[in-house]
Write a protein that holds these residues in place. Structure first.
Motif, PDB file in Angstrom:
ATOM      1  N   GLY A  29      -0.899  43.316  21.382  1.00  0.00           N
ATOM      2  CA  GLY A  29      -0.326  42.243  22.187  1.00  0.00           C
ATOM      3  C   GLY A  29      -1.347  41.615  23.123  1.00  0.00           C
ATOM      4  N   GLU A  30      -1.166  40.327  23.390  1.00  0.00           N
ATOM      5  CA  GLU A  30      -2.126  39.580  24.202  1.00  0.00           C
ATOM      6  C   GLU A  30      -1.983  39.884  25.690  1.00  0.00           C
ATOM      7  N   ARG A  31      -0.762  40.047  26.189  1.00  0.00           N
ATOM      8  CA  ARG A  31      -0.520  40.203  27.626  1.00  0.00           C
ATOM      9  C   ARG A  31      -0.392  41.690  27.952  1.00  0.00           C
ATOM     10  N   ARG A  50      -5.157  39.074  27.806  1.00  0.00           N
ATOM     11  CA  ARG A  50      -5.055  38.731  29.223  1.00  0.00           C
ATOM     12  C   ARG A  50      -4.577  39.960  29.995  1.00  0.00           C
ATOM     13  N   ILE A  51      -5.223  40.226  31.121  1.00  0.00           N
ATOM     14  CA  ILE A  51      -4.972  41.449  31.877  1.00  0.00           C
ATOM     15  C   ILE A  51      -4.157  41.135  33.127  1.00  0.00           C
ATOM     16  N   PHE A  52      -3.117  41.947  33.322  1.00  0.00           N
ATOM     17  CA  PHE A  52      -2.293  41.899  34.525  1.00  0.00           C
ATOM     18  C   PHE A  52      -2.441  43.270  35.196  1.00  0.00           C
ATOM     19  N   GLU A  77       4.808  36.747  34.191  1.00  0.00           N
ATOM     20  CA  GLU A  77       5.400  36.494  32.877  1.00  0.00           C
ATOM     21  C   GLU A  77       5.568  37.839  32.170  1.00  0.00           C
ATOM     22  N   PRO A  78       6.437  37.913  31.156  1.00  0.00           N
ATOM     23  CA  PRO A  78       6.641  39.188  30.466  1.00  0.00           C
ATOM     24  C   PRO A  78       5.363  39.672  29.796  1.00  0.00           C
ATOM     25  N   VAL A 125       7.806  44.687  30.393  1.00  0.00           N
ATOM     26  CA  VAL A 125       7.479  44.325  29.014  1.00  0.00           C
ATOM     27  C   VAL A 125       8.684  43.675  28.351  1.00  0.00           C
ATOM     28  N   GLU A 126       8.397  42.739  27.464  1.00  0.00           N
ATOM     29  CA  GLU A 126       9.495  42.077  26.775  1.00  0.00           C
ATOM     30  C   GLU A 126       9.921  42.886  25.559  1.00  0.00           C
TER      31      GLU A 126
END
Length: 333
Positions: free
Chosen positions: A162-164, A187-189, A220-221, A242-243
């Motif tokens: 997954g990207e996010r 992309r890192i959160f 965002e999720p 997480v979605e």
């Protein structure tokens, strides 16, 4: 030799004179140049991992040079620089070992837990579980790769593609794996202790698109989350973040109790899974990958006799990156 020794849980380590160990069949004797200080060491010293050999020399992110070879050693030569990780021995015969999952071996033994580790001048290690280290890294930089890097890499693999990606706890492991994930195009959160602005700034400096407290929802999720902090309540928090179809990976060897949570935050084919130790394949893949990224290591050096101070700094969250014990002058022994 000198070593920092754990005599009983909940006690400070004591600087102790010991005999230099003799390598047995299949073992190598290492003159230690550096050893990372890992949160797992805290779990051992604080009594949360309950089956250490005592007295014990902790430490399992070991960088050293081979000073002697035991009978039958063929993988390495005198003077080679190698690394020793947490997984120090497995039986080689059980169904887990035979299927490349030696990290799940019932008889596995661990460096700095059941086997004396790297908080000293010398140690012995099974040649089968040692790694050749990339030349691109100094001894100080290479040490954190051997647990923070390796366990983080396995956790990243388990998180899927997954990207996010959310990272809960932005310490030694997260600062390494954030760089790998960014290199992969994710992309890192970053989630830190609430109010830890310094850690959030550190995460942003390594490319996080968002950084905030673990008590905050992401903007965002997420597709996946990895929990490095040993804090059970982060599991339902990450599930909420997480979605549907997302994965939450618990990367630590120990975690405080996970509170009950409503089924609806798991429903929707979300997955919670743990990561247990590492395999040799993980080590070989990650150590080949790290210089290609390239992963940059934020390491804070301490002398061997400062091990208790390093552990206190880790326990209190005063570190940005990884603490590493180094030989007297910080140069190769």
């Amino acid at each position: 030799m000198q070593a920092m020794v754990l005599e009983a849980p909940h006690r400070p380590l004591r600087l102790t004179a010991m005999a230099v160990p003799t390598p047995g069949p299949g073992q190598v004797l290492l003159r230690i140049a550096a050893c990372g200080v890992c949160r797992t060491d805290l779990h051992v010293i604080d009594g949360e991992l309950t089956q250490p050999k005592l007295p014990l020399v902790p430490g399992h992110e070991i960088v050293g040079r081979i000073a002697a070879l035991g009978q039958g050693v063929t993988r390495f030569r005198l003077g080679d620089r190698i690394g020793v990780p947490w997984l120090g021995w497995s039986c080689g015969a059980c169904r887990f070992c035979q299927s490349g999952r030696e990290n799940l071996c019932d008889q596995a033994r661990f460096t700095g837990y059941q086997i004396d580790g790297g908080y000293g001048d010398y140690t012995v290690a099974d040649q089968r579980f040692c790694f050749t280290l990339p030349d691109a890294y100094s001894d100080l930089e290479a040490a954190p790769l051997l647990c923070a890097g390796l366990i983080g890499y396995r956790a990243l693999r388990m998180a899927g593609e997954g990207e996010r990606l959310g990272l809960y706890g932005f310490g030694a492991a997260a600062h390494i794996i954030a760089q790998v994930a960014r290199w992969q195009g994710r992309r890192i959160f970053a989630f830190t202790s609430p109010g830890d602005a310094e850690a959030q700034d550190f995460a942003r400096s390594l490319g996080a698109v968002w950084a905030g407290g673990s008590d905050q929802p992401p903007p965002e999720p997420l597709d996946a989350a990895i929990i490095f902090a040993p804090v059970g309540p982060l599991v339902p928090a990450a599930l909420r973040a997480v979605e549907r179809g997302g994965t939450v990976v618990c990367a630590g060897i120990h975690m405080s109790p996970i509170p009950s949570f409503p089924y609806d935050i798991l429903w929707g084919e979300r997955v919670v899974r743990s990561v247990a130790n590492l395999t040799r394949r993980d080590g070989e893949e990650f150590l080949a990958l790290a210089p290609k990224v390239p992963v940059r290591i934020a390491a804070v050096p301490y002398r061997l006799d400062q091990a208790n101070a390093a552990l206190d700094d880790l326990r209190a969250g005063r570190l940005q990156g990884a603490a590493v014990l180094v030989a007297d002058d910080g140069k190769p022994a």
